[in-house]
Design an enzyme around this catalytic site. Structure first.
Site, PDB file in Angstrom:
ATOM      1  N   ASN A   1      -7.403  -3.259  14.505  1.00 34.06           N
ATOM      2  CA  ASN A   1      -8.803  -3.538  14.123  1.00 34.06           C
ATOM      3  C   ASN A   1      -8.890  -4.725  13.153  1.00 34.06           C
ATOM      4  OD1 ASN A   1      -7.845  -2.515  11.723  1.00 34.06           O
ATOM      5  ND2 ASN A   1      -9.177  -0.717  11.667  1.00 34.06           N
TER       6      ASN A   1
ATOM      7  N   GLU B   1      -9.628  -2.149   5.421  1.00 36.03           N
ATOM      8  CA  GLU B   1     -10.243  -1.856   6.707  1.00 36.03           C
ATOM      9  C   GLU B   1     -11.467  -2.746   6.926  1.00 36.03           C
ATOM     10  OE1 GLU B   1      -8.783  -0.101   8.765  1.00 36.03           O
ATOM     11  OE2 GLU B   1      -7.976   1.765   7.958  1.00 36.03           O
TER      12      GLU B   1
ATOM     13  N   ASP C   1       0.812  -1.214   0.000  1.00 35.32           N
ATOM     14  CA  ASP C   1       0.000   0.000   0.000  1.00 35.32           C
ATOM     15  C   ASP C   1       0.846   1.264   0.000  1.00 35.32           C
ATOM     16  OD1 ASP C   1       0.932  -0.513   2.585  1.00 35.32           O
ATOM     17  OD2 ASP C   1      -1.048  -0.908   3.397  1.00 35.32           O
TER      18      ASP C   1
ATOM     19  N   HIS D   1      -7.145  -5.087  10.329  1.00 39.06           N
ATOM     20  CA  HIS D   1      -6.889  -4.818   8.905  1.00 39.06           C
ATOM     21  C   HIS D   1      -5.583  -5.467   8.437  1.00 39.06           C
ATOM     22  CE1 HIS D   1      -4.703  -0.765   9.865  1.00 39.06           C
ATOM     23  NE2 HIS D   1      -3.799  -1.668   9.568  1.00 39.06           N
TER      24      HIS D   1
HETATM   25  C1  F6R Z   1       1.531  -1.538   6.173  1.00 35.92           C
HETATM   26  C2  F6R Z   1       0.201  -2.128   6.255  1.00 35.92           C
HETATM   27  C3  F6R Z   1      -0.566  -2.188   7.532  1.00 35.92           C
HETATM   28  C4  F6R Z   1       0.284  -2.528   8.748  1.00 35.92           C
HETATM   29  C5  F6R Z   1      -0.574  -2.561  10.012  1.00 35.92           C
HETATM   30  C6  F6R Z   1       0.256  -2.827  11.253  1.00 35.92           C
HETATM   31  O1  F6R Z   1       2.037  -1.636   4.853  1.00 35.92           O
HETATM   32  O2  F6R Z   1      -0.275  -2.548   5.257  1.00 35.92           O
HETATM   33  O3  F6R Z   1      -1.585  -3.138   7.390  1.00 35.92           O
HETATM   34  O4  F6R Z   1       0.910  -3.763   8.550  1.00 35.92           O
HETATM   35  O5  F6R Z   1      -1.235  -1.350  10.154  1.00 35.92           O
HETATM   36  O6  F6R Z   1       1.093  -1.734  11.440  1.00 35.92           O
HETATM   37  P1  F6R Z   1       2.242  -1.728  12.543  1.00 35.92           P
HETATM   38  O7  F6R Z   1       3.217  -2.766  12.144  1.00 35.92           O
HETATM   39  O8  F6R Z   1       2.822  -0.345  12.486  1.00 35.92           O
HETATM   40  O9  F6R Z   1       1.574  -2.029  13.855  1.00 35.92           O
END
Ligand code: F6R
Length: 243
Positions: free
Chosen positions: A136, A143, A67, A138
């Protein structure tokens, strides 16, 4: 599903980097799906260390990131382009033309999403997709509520994700509200998935994702249907369920 319990973040990072290294060694021209955020920083650091020791070769590797924020360019320090360069690409012998990340400055969403899906297809699909998980549930920026059938799409980030990501910005108002993300369908088509999680704030999401119903309300729950999922997580992240 395989679950490897890590004693701490360092151990988690080494275990995850070992799995990625094995993929690189077994298939030197592998296509790696990459994630950003806090979780993979140690993993990338470990890969760089092993590369510098001469144990890894990225010269034929391709990477495809999950992303990118919309509205900020690759030179912006908060962009995932910048993150990938500073945490990995600038330190290994990967060819820049073999690294793919959505173009956050492309305003034509339809065009950019179609282009990115084509990038994934033309690379022959993803061999190993690295994932973090949001509090959450995701994955990528898919989301809660996102249809499982989506490919790359434009996303309005949820309030909780904007808040979680605000730690990287000087104020919450600076956090982009939109992003491009691979869809669940793209992620599910990866041959192998490696999900990493650390800390107590991931415990409930992991429990719901792997022990609860498979539902778009918990995007990661779809991974129960994937044949090749490896989870590397610390004790806190695993603490809400009996693994
Ligand atoms: C990042 C992504 C997100 C993160 C997720 C966890 O490219 O796609 O899904 O993997 O938000 O983020 P952290 O590792 O910062 O807790």
């Amino acid at each position: 599903m395989r679950v490897y319990k890590a004693v701490d973040y360092n151990d988690l990072s080494r275990k995850a980097a070992n799995i990625i290294s094995a993929q690189i060694i077994m298939k030197p021209d592998a296509v790696l799906g990459m994630a950003t955020g806090s979780s993979p920083i140690g993993t990338y650091k470990q890969l760089v260390e092993w590369y510098k020791k001469g144990d890894l070769d990225f010269s034929e590797i391709k990477t495809i990131n999950l992303d990118e924020y919309m509205g900020i360019g690759p030179e912006n320090e908060q962009s995932y382009h910048f993150y990938m360069r500073t945490n990995l690409f600038d330190h290994v012998n990967i060819k820049p033309e073999n690294t793919f990340i959505p173009d956050g400055l492309e305003e034509d969403g339809e065009k950019e999403c179609a282009r990115y899906d084509e990038v994934i297809n033309s690379c022959g699909g993803i061999d190993l997709q690295l994932l973090g998980i949001g509090g959450n549930g995701h994955i990528g920026f898919n989301e809660p509520g996102t249809s499982f059938g989506k490919t790359t799409h434009q996303v309005a980030l949820s309030e909780s994700t904007i808040e979680a990501n605000s730690r990287f910005f000087s104020s919450i108002d600076e956090v982009p509200k939109y992003a491009y993300s691979m869809g669940i369908k793209n992620i599910m088509q990866a041959k192998n998935i490696l999900l990493i999680a650390s800390g107590i704030n991931k415990a409930e999401a992991l429990q719901k994702a792997f022990f609860g119903p498979i539902t778009p309300a918990v995007p990661a729950s779809i991974l129960q249907l994937h044949n090749n999922v490896t989870i590397v997580a610390d004790e806190d992240a695993l603490s809400a369920a009996k693994w």
